[in-house]
Design an enzyme around this catalytic site. Structure first.
Site, PDB file in Angstrom:
ATOM      1  N   ASN A   7       0.879  -1.178   0.000  1.00 42.23           N
ATOM      2  CA  ASN A   7       0.000   0.000   0.000  1.00 42.23           C
ATOM      3  C   ASN A   7       0.913   1.223   0.000  1.00 42.23           C
ATOM      4  O   ASN A   7       1.511   1.556   1.024  1.00 42.23           O
ATOM      5  CB  ASN A   7      -0.899  -0.032   1.242  1.00 42.23           C
ATOM      6  CG  ASN A   7      -1.866   1.135   1.281  1.00 42.23           C
ATOM      7  OD1 ASN A   7      -1.800   2.051   0.451  1.00 42.23           O
ATOM      8  ND2 ASN A   7      -2.766   1.119   2.250  1.00 42.23           N
ATOM      9  N   HIS A 179     -13.142   2.702   0.183  1.00 43.50           N
ATOM     10  CA  HIS A 179     -13.092   1.646   1.213  1.00 43.50           C
ATOM     11  C   HIS A 179     -13.737   0.355   0.700  1.00 43.50           C
ATOM     12  O   HIS A 179     -14.185  -0.470   1.486  1.00 43.50           O
ATOM     13  CB  HIS A 179     -13.864   2.053   2.499  1.00 43.50           C
ATOM     14  CG  HIS A 179     -13.209   3.102   3.331  1.00 43.50           C
ATOM     15  ND1 HIS A 179     -13.941   4.052   4.013  1.00 43.50           N
ATOM     16  CD2 HIS A 179     -11.913   3.353   3.597  1.00 43.50           C
ATOM     17  CE1 HIS A 179     -13.122   4.847   4.671  1.00 43.50           C
ATOM     18  NE2 HIS A 179     -11.864   4.446   4.425  1.00 43.50           N
ATOM     19  N   GLY A 209     -10.739   7.572   8.257  1.00 41.86           N
ATOM     20  CA  GLY A 209     -11.729   7.822   7.205  1.00 41.86           C
ATOM     21  C   GLY A 209     -12.947   6.963   7.523  1.00 41.86           C
ATOM     22  O   GLY A 209     -12.808   5.884   8.092  1.00 41.86           O
TER      23      GLY A 209
HETATM   24  P1  ADP Z   1      -7.261   4.218   9.690  1.00 48.91           P
HETATM   25  O1  ADP Z   1      -8.574   4.637   9.096  1.00 48.91           O
HETATM   26  O2  ADP Z   1      -6.208   5.275   9.594  1.00 48.91           O
HETATM   27  O3  ADP Z   1      -6.828   2.831   9.282  1.00 48.91           O
HETATM   28  P2  ADP Z   1      -8.190   3.087  12.203  1.00 48.91           P
HETATM   29  O4  ADP Z   1      -9.090   2.143  11.505  1.00 48.91           O
HETATM   30  O5  ADP Z   1      -7.139   2.523  13.067  1.00 48.91           O
HETATM   31  O6  ADP Z   1      -7.516   4.142  11.248  1.00 48.91           O
HETATM   32  O7  ADP Z   1      -9.117   4.040  13.087  1.00 48.91           O
HETATM   33  C1  ADP Z   1      -8.622   5.105  13.813  1.00 48.91           C
HETATM   34  C2  ADP Z   1      -9.698   5.523  14.813  1.00 48.91           C
HETATM   35  O8  ADP Z   1     -10.073   4.366  15.574  1.00 48.91           O
HETATM   36  C3  ADP Z   1      -9.243   6.574  15.796  1.00 48.91           C
HETATM   37  O9  ADP Z   1     -10.256   7.533  15.972  1.00 48.91           O
HETATM   38  C4  ADP Z   1      -9.006   5.786  17.077  1.00 48.91           C
HETATM   39  O10 ADP Z   1      -9.267   6.552  18.216  1.00 48.91           O
HETATM   40  C5  ADP Z   1      -9.979   4.639  16.962  1.00 48.91           C
HETATM   41  N1  ADP Z   1      -9.461   3.434  17.626  1.00 48.91           N
HETATM   42  C6  ADP Z   1      -8.458   2.645  17.183  1.00 48.91           C
HETATM   43  N2  ADP Z   1      -8.206   1.654  18.085  1.00 48.91           N
HETATM   44  C7  ADP Z   1      -9.059   1.832  19.100  1.00 48.91           C
HETATM   45  C8  ADP Z   1      -9.306   1.147  20.353  1.00 48.91           C
HETATM   46  N3  ADP Z   1      -8.605   0.073  20.707  1.00 48.91           N
HETATM   47  N4  ADP Z   1     -10.276   1.623  21.147  1.00 48.91           N
HETATM   48  C9  ADP Z   1     -11.006   2.708  20.787  1.00 48.91           C
HETATM   49  N5  ADP Z   1     -10.817   3.395  19.652  1.00 48.91           N
HETATM   50  C10 ADP Z   1      -9.865   2.974  18.803  1.00 48.91           C
END
Ligand code: ADP
Length: 396
Positions: A7, A179, A209
């Site tokens: 990626n 997505h 996102g």
């Molecule tokens: P991306 O879209 O960059 O892949 P993620 O899917 O990891 O990001 O999502 C990021 C969001 O998920 C953030 O707002 C974060 O606070 C939340 N998040 C990630 N892990 C946890 C967790 N274990 N508990 C609560 N919120 C989480």
């Protein structure tokens, strides 16, 4: 067979190596700050992490460093780089040309290049990653998996905007959705969990996102993101839906340059814009618990927008088998799941408090046994989906 999944971003390359067809993750890593002097590579094999800091001038050098790490005596996962037999690439925009993943050839590269106009931030670095991998790995099969492909089944009445039709005919301005690899992956898992193919579900990918998809008989029929990923839900830094006239007001009355409005809507809005604190839901949860009103407001605007689209997509689908939550927020934030679908009892949809709050990282149903619609939590795995597509296309 070992498959490398790549990626490639503007200054980073994320990768994983899978043992196929089992889908076992052999290693994963992230190279950041390409072209910025001291680049940083974090490489993990199971729980063992290794880190390298080295100057990496461009993506081709980045791929060389990654391949050297994959064959490293201590931290590597292959003896010889030729054990990697195929590469799968995430590509953001496939426009109307691709309804699924494809083996990359010159024509595919040309089409992805043509779509750079529609995804100027994403397709160029994706292409750079493809070309760098080709330069370093030679002629092994490479596959492109598009974020837009799953949404190519959306009907015309849902993908067209109510603007002059010429803009679609001449410039292909329409809803594409993104997505898609994640929405498709969780749809396939939900099909497995529900024991049938023809499922009607609403999939909610809530990470940094965020997007939602209405899935009818296993196919995407509407999604919240549009021509670009800016439309739809409230996200970490993106506004999602706004009245487009706000842009003219900002430009004409407040004399804000268009470039700044673009940056504001993509990078300074959403959770960070409302709260003024953070784009990260965990931080906002903490601050809201301490009494910060703007953090609490950002969370409730976020949850309200999701709930509004659940209602819209229930009307689109009529019969509904499940609502699926995925992504960092969707998978981990039990309280938000209650706010997003806790008041749907009129439709016979009920979340089970104990199941919803039980700590778990696996696929599960968190609605009550009596609920007419299953509320499901399914961890997404876009890389695994790309590895499977790559394997399948190479085996054909
Ligand atoms: P991306 O879209 O960059 O892949 P993620 O899917 O990891 O990001 O999502 C990021 C969001 O998920 C953030 O707002 C974060 O606070 C939340 N998040 C990630 N892990 C946890 C967790 N274990 N508990 C609560 N919120 C989480």
């Amino acid at each position: 067979m070992k498959v490398l999944v790549v990626n490639s971003g503007s200054s980073s390359i994320k990768y994983q190596v899978f043992g196929m067809p089992e889908g076992d993750v052999l290693c994963k890593g992230l190279l950041e700050r390409i072209g910025e002097g001291a680049s940083h590579l974090v490489h993990s094999v199971k729980d063992k992490k290794s880190e390298t800091t080295a100057p990496v001038a461009n993506h081709e050098d980045g791929m060389k460093l990654i391949l050297a790490t994959l064959t490293d005596k201590e931290n590597g996962v292959v003896k010889d780089i030729h054990e990697i037999q195929a590469v799968g690439h995430r590509v953001v925009h496939g426009g109307e040309a691709f309804t699924g993943s494809v083996l990359i050839n010159d024509a595919v590269i040309k089409t992805i290049t043509d779509y750079c106009d529609l995804a100027p931030l994403h397709n160029p670095p994706n292409l750079t990653g493809i070309k760098a991998t080709m330069a370093v790995l030679g002629s092994i099969p490479q596959v492109a998996c598009f974020d837009t492909a799953f949404h190519q089944t959306i009907p015309e009445h849902a993908y067209l905007y109510a603007i002059p039709h010429k803009l679609y005919e001449e410039h292909k301005i329409r809803r594409y959705g993104f997505h898609g690899t994640s929405h498709r992956y969780v749809t396939e898992r939900a099909q497995e969990m529900l024991g049938k193919k023809d499922i009607n579900i609403i999939t909610c990918h809530l990470g940094n996102g965020c997007s939602m998809t209405a899935v009818k008989d296993g196919k995407s029929v509407d999604t919240t993101m549009g021509l670009t990923p800016l439309e739809g839900l409230v996200m970490g830094t993106r506004s999602g839906d706004i009245d487009p006239a706000i842009i003219f007001h900002l430009a004409d009355s407040l004399k804000m340059p268009l470039k700044d409005i673009n940056t504001m809507l993509n990078k300074k809005s959403g959770l960070i814009g409302i709260s003024g604190l953070s784009n990260d839901m965990r931080n906002l949860d903490e601050e809201a618990k301490k009494g910060n009103k703007k953090a609490a407001l950002a969370i409730s605007i976020f949850a309200y927008r999701v709930r509004k689209y659940i209602g819209a997509y229930m009307a689109v689908l009529n019969h509904l088998d499940g609502i699926v939550f995925t992504g960092g927020i969707g998978e981990n934030n039990a309280q938000l799941r209650v706010e997003m679908c806790g008041n749907l009892d009129f439709w016979g949809i009920a979340i089970d408090t104990a199941k919803n709050t039980a700590p778990s990282r696996t696929e599960r149903i968190v609605s009550t046994d009596a609920s007419r619609v299953k509320i499901m939590v399914i961890p997404t795995d876009e890389e695994k989906a790309i590895a499977h597509d790559t394997y399948d296309l190479c085996m054909d």
